[in-house]
Enzyme design. Structure first.
Site, PDB file in Angstrom:
ATOM      1  N   VAL A   1     -11.290 -11.545   1.461  1.00 16.27           N
ATOM      2  CA  VAL A   1     -10.808 -12.547   2.397  1.00 16.27           C
ATOM      3  C   VAL A   1     -11.876 -13.621   2.511  1.00 16.27           C
ATOM      4  CG1 VAL A   1      -9.981 -12.991   4.731  1.00 16.27           C
ATOM      5  CG2 VAL A   1      -9.518 -10.786   3.652  1.00 16.27           C
TER       6      VAL A   1
ATOM      7  N   LYS B   1      -6.519 -14.642   1.700  1.00 22.36           N
ATOM      8  CA  LYS B   1      -6.642 -13.306   1.135  1.00 22.36           C
ATOM      9  C   LYS B   1      -6.163 -13.332  -0.302  1.00 22.36           C
ATOM     10  CE  LYS B   1      -5.615  -8.512   2.368  1.00 22.36           C
ATOM     11  NZ  LYS B   1      -4.963  -7.637   3.365  1.00 22.36           N
TER      12      LYS B   1
ATOM     13  N   PHE C   1      -6.468  -4.813  -0.660  1.00 24.73           N
ATOM     14  CA  PHE C   1      -6.249  -5.209  -2.049  1.00 24.73           C
ATOM     15  C   PHE C   1      -7.205  -6.290  -2.533  1.00 24.73           C
ATOM     16  CE2 PHE C   1      -2.048  -4.204  -0.209  1.00 24.73           C
ATOM     17  CZ  PHE C   1      -1.915  -2.967  -0.808  1.00 24.73           C
ATOM     18  N   GLY C   2      -7.994  -6.898  -1.680  1.00 25.87           N
ATOM     19  CA  GLY C   2      -8.839  -7.964  -2.183  1.00 25.87           C
ATOM     20  C   GLY C   2      -9.781  -8.483  -1.129  1.00 25.87           C
TER      21      GLY C   2
ATOM     22  N   GLY D   1     -10.184  -6.484   2.231  1.00 28.01           N
ATOM     23  CA  GLY D   1      -9.047  -5.756   2.751  1.00 28.01           C
ATOM     24  C   GLY D   1      -8.619  -4.688   1.787  1.00 28.01           C
TER      25      GLY D   1
ATOM     26  N   GLY E   1     -14.790 -10.998   4.256  1.00 24.18           N
ATOM     27  CA  GLY E   1     -14.719  -9.546   4.178  1.00 24.18           C
ATOM     28  C   GLY E   1     -13.697  -9.124   3.152  1.00 24.18           C
TER      29      GLY E   1
ATOM     30  N   ASP F   1      -1.750   2.180   8.667  1.00 28.60           N
ATOM     31  CA  ASP F   1      -3.211   2.079   8.618  1.00 28.60           C
ATOM     32  C   ASP F   1      -3.730   1.477   9.922  1.00 28.60           C
ATOM     33  OD1 ASP F   1      -5.759   2.330   7.661  1.00 28.60           O
ATOM     34  OD2 ASP F   1      -5.663   0.640   6.278  1.00 28.60           O
TER      35      ASP F   1
END
Length: 644
Positions: free
Chosen positions: A357, A377, A354-355, A352, A350, A485
Site C-alpha cells: 500500500v 493498493k 496481496f500487496g 496487505g 505498509g 480476517d
C-alpha cells in the site's frame, strides 16, 4: 545421752525436705495464681481489622504460653498475645490460652465461643427461562415478563438485597414489589442465604437493552457488591394491515396482467440485444480470426504455467501476462476506472494480504482540478494467477460497498493494464493494532510511581473503538459479506481516531450460498482469530466474524496482546475443542468478559449478532457502566508478540 545430735539431725532432714519440695514446684506463686484472656474488641468481622487477645497471668514466674483456636494449636511462639484475623470457619470456636511452668499441669483460660460476622461468600443474579436460572437470558419480546432472582449465600448476619432496573429511558428504578426469603446456609450452621426475586416486564420503546442490577449490602456498607443482568428486548416492526376490499376476480387479474407486461418487456430487451450483438459480431469477425491462436495460447499458459508479470514498460513480456487491454476486458466498472497518468505514487505505507500500500496523489478523483491524497493498493507478488484472482475478488467486494463511516472508502481503480491499482481513501493514523502498542509502550516506559493510577488508554476510548467496529461489521453483514480476517491489524484509524474496516482480501460474498462460505482451497488463515467451525470444518458465516470480533475486543482490553501466546496453531485448535477460551484480563469486568465469551459460543446460532453487540456497547457508553478499569491494567501479565 546427749539429745542435741538427734535434734540437729531431724532439723537438717526437715530443712532438706522443705528445700527439695520448693525447688521441684512448677508453679511457685505470689499471692495466688490466676489466668484470664482479654481482647481489644468484642466484634469480630471477617476481612476487617484483626483482633488482639492478651493472656493475663498473675502469680507465676516465667510462664510458658500456648494458644489454641478451638483444638488447633497456633504456632506464634512463647508470647502472651495473639493477633487473630477472624475467619468464618472459626465461628462458634473458643480461643484458649494454656499457661504452665516446667512440669506441672497447665492452667487454661478460654475466650468465647467466638461470634464472627462475615459477608456473603458469593452473589449471583439470574433469570428464569425454561425452568433454569440462567446468567445470560435469551432475548425476549416486548410485553413478555421475566422472573429475576438475586442471591447472597452464607452471610452472618443476613445481607440486604435490592433489585433495581435501569434502561436508557428512565434510569434506575428500585423494584419494591419483590419477594425475599431467608434460610440457613449449608456451608456453616450460622450463616444465612438471602434470595430476592421479582417479575419484570420491559416495555417496548427506545430501550433495546434493560439492565437489572442486584445490590447486596452487608452490615451497613461494610461490604457492598453489585451484580448485573442484561436483558435484550427484540424490537418488532409491525406493519399496518387493512382488510382487502377487492373482489377475488380483481385480485387474480391484477398479478396476471403484471406478469404479462414483464414478459413482454423481457422479450423486447432480449430481441434488441440479439440484433446489436449480431451486428457487432460481423464487424469484428475478421479480427477474431487473426487473433484466435494467440488468445488460446495466453489462456492456457495463464492457468497451467503462470509466469511472473513484468512491469508494463518492459519491452519483452513473458507468455501468460494479462496486460493487453484488447485481449481481456477491464476488471472493474468503467465508471470506477481512473486514468493512471493522473496518479502520482509516493511513500510506501505498509502491506496487505496481496500487496503493498502506497501513499499517492490523485488529480481530480473527487473534484475536477483538485489533488487528493489517497492510498493505492497494488499486487506485491505475481507468481501465480490465484494472487491476481484474490486481488480481483477484493476489488469486486469494494465495488459492492457504499460509503460508510466505519469502512474505508473505495475511490477508484486502474485495471486496464498492469500493475493493477485499487485507490482508497487515505487514513492517516495507521492501524488500530499499532495504536494500541504505541500507547502501551509509552505507558510501560514511565516509572511505576508515575503511571500508578493512570490509564494508558481510557476505557471510553477502547469501548468506542469496539462500538465503531461492531457498527461497521453490522453493515458488512447486511451486504451478505464475510470478512474472515477481522482483527486489530485490519482496522485503520482516521482523523479523530475513527475506526475504518479495511483489508477485504479474504472476504467472500455469500449472497448466493445461503450466507455460508465453504473453503475448498488451501491458504493462510488467521488461526488465533478464527471460530471453531472454521478451523474444524472450513465453514464460514457472519457468526464466524462475531467470534473474531470477540478476539478483537480482547485485543482492545489488553492493548494489543497476542491471543494464545504459548500455543502453536495446532495446540490452539485442541485448546478450543476442549472448551477453553481466552482468559479474562484482571482489569476487565465480568459483564464485558461475558460479552466476549458470548461471541465464542460453540454453537454459531447462539452467538450475538453485530446489531446486538452494537446495542450492548452503546448502552455501556451511554450509562457509564463500570465494566473496564484501565487503571488496573498490568502489562506484564500479557505477551505482546504476534506470530505473523
Amino acid at each position: 545421752m546427749d539429745p542435741r545430735p538427734y535434734v540437729r539431725f531431724v532439723y537438717s532432714a526437715l530443712l532438706c525436705i522443705y528445700w527439695t519440695g520448693w525447688m521441684s514446684s512448677p508453679l511457685p506463686h505470689v499471692n495466688g495464681l490466676s489466668v484470664s484472656i482479654t481482647s481489644n474488641t468484642t466484634t469480630f468481622i471477617e476481612d476487617q481489622s484483626p483482633a488482639l487477645f492478651v493472656c493475663n497471668v498473675s502469680g507465676l514466674i516465667n510462664p510458658v504460653y500456648k494458644w489454641f483456636i478451638g483444638s488447633t494449636r497456633v504456632n506464634n511462639g512463647n508470647v502472651g498475645t495473639l493477633v487473630y484475623a477472624p475467619k468464618r470457619r472459626d465461628v462458634g470456636v473458643p480461643i484458649k490460652c494454656s499457661v504452665s511452668g516446667s512440669e506441672d499441669k497447665p492452667m487454661n483460660a478460654t475466650y468465647g465461643p467466638l461470634e464472627i460476622q462475615y459477608p456473603p461468600s458469593s452473589t449471583r443474579i439470574c433469570a428464569m427461562q425454561e425452568g433454569d436460572c440462567v446468567d445470560s437470558p435469551a432475548p425476549i419480546s416486548p410485553g413478555d415478563s421475566l422472573t429475576v432472582i438475586c442471591t447472597a449465600l452464607d452471610s452472618n448476619p443476613e445481607s440486604d438485597v435490592d433489585l433495581q432496573v435501569k434502561d436508557q429511558r428512565d434510569g434506575y428504578k428500585v423494584l419494591h414489589d419483590r419477594n425475599v426469603t431467608l434460610e440457613r446456609s449449608d456451608q456453616t450452621k450460622y450463616g444465612w442465604n438471602t434470595e430476592a426475586s421479582a417479575e419484570i416486564q420491559p416495555e417496548c420503546g427506545p430501550c433495546v437493552v434493560v439492565v437489572v442490577e442486584c445490590r447486596v449490602v452487608f452490615l451497613e456498607n461494610i461490604s457492598y457488591r453489585k451484580e448485573q443482568l442484561w436483558i435484550y428486548v427484540q424490537q418488532q416492526t409491525v406493519l399496518p394491515t387493512r382488510e382487502s376490499t377487492e373482489s377475488p376476480v380483481i385480485s387474480w387479474i391484477t398479478p396476471t396482467i403484471s406478469s404479462c407486461i414483464a414478459l413482454v418487456v423481457v422479450f423486447v430487451v432480449v430481441f434488441l440485444w440479439c440484433i446489436i450483438a449480431k451486428r457487432r459480431g460481423r464487424r469484428d469477425e475478421h479480427r477474431v480470426t487473426k487473433r484466435q491462436a494467440v488468445d488460446m495460447r495466453l489462456s492456457t499458459d495463464m492457468i497451467s504455467t503462470p509466469q511472473r508479470l513484468d512491469h508494463p514498460q518492459s519491452s519483452s513480456r513473458p507468455i501468460g501476462t494479462l496486460t493487453r487491454p484488447d485481449v481481456r476486458p477491464a476488471l472493474a466498472d468503467s465508471k470506477l476506472e481512473f486514468p493512471r497518468h493522473r496518479l502520482t505514487l509516493q511513500a510506501e505505507l505498509g502491506g496487505g494480504q496481496f500487496g503493498e500500500v502506497r501513499k499517492a496523489v490523485a488529480h481530480g478523483i473527487l473534484r475536477d482540478g483538485v489533488d487528493t491524497t489517497v492510498a493505492v493498493k497494488t499486487i506485491k507478488g505475481r507468481e501465480n494467477f490465484s494472487t491476481v484472482a484474490d486481488f480481483m475478488n477484493e476489488l469486486q467486494i469494494f465495488q459492492s460497498l457504499q460509503s460508510h463511516p466505519y469502512v474505508v472508502s473505495f475511490l477508484g481503480c486502474c485495471t486496464r493494464v498492469e500493475p493493477f491499482y485499487m485507490i482508497m481513501e487515505f487514513v492517516p493514523n495507521g492501524t488500530l493494532e499499532a495504536f494500541l502498542k504505541r500507547k502501551r509502550k509509552a505507558w510501560s516506559m514511565q516509572p511505576p510511581e508515575t503511571r500508578r493510577g493512570k490509564e494508558a488508554v481510557s476505557a471510553v476510548r477502547l469501548l468506542t473503538f469496539a462500538f465503531q467496529v461492531a457498527n461497521g461489521m453490522e453493515y458488512i453483514a447486511s451486504k451478505h459479506l464475510i470478512h474472515r480476517d477481522l482483527a486489530a491489524r485490519n482496522v485503520l484509524l482516521a482523523e479523530g481516531l475513527v475506526c475504518k474496516l479495511c483489508d477485504f482480501g479474504l472476504a467472500r460474498d455469500v449472497t448466493e450460498s445461503n450466507d455460508v462460505y465453504s473453503m475448498v482451497s488451501g491458504g493462510a488463515v488467521p488461526v488465533r482469530w478464527l471460530a471453531l467451525e472454521c478451523l474444524l470444518n472450513d465453514m464460514y458465516t457472519t457468526k464466524s466474524d462475531v467470534w473474531s470480533f470477540g478476539v478483537l475486543l480482547w485485543e482492545l482490553v489488553t492493548l494489543g496482546a497476542m491471543p494464545f501466546p504459548d500455543k502453536s496453531t495446532d495446540a490452539v485448535i485442541d485448546y478450543l475443542k476442549s472448551g477453553n477460551r481466552l482468559p479474562k484480563p484482571i482489569h476487565c469486568g465480568k459483564h464485558l468478559y461475558r460479552i466476549m465469551t458470548s461471541c465464542w459460543n460453540d454453537t454459531p446460532k447462539l452467538r450475538p449478532t453485530f446489531s446486538s453487540l452494537q446495542s450492548q456497547l452503546d448502552l455501556i457508553l451511554k450509562n457509564d457502566l463500570e465494566v473496564l478499569d484501565m487503571r488496573g491494567f498490568q502489562a506484564h501479565l500479557q505477551v505482546y508478540r504476534y506470530l505473523r
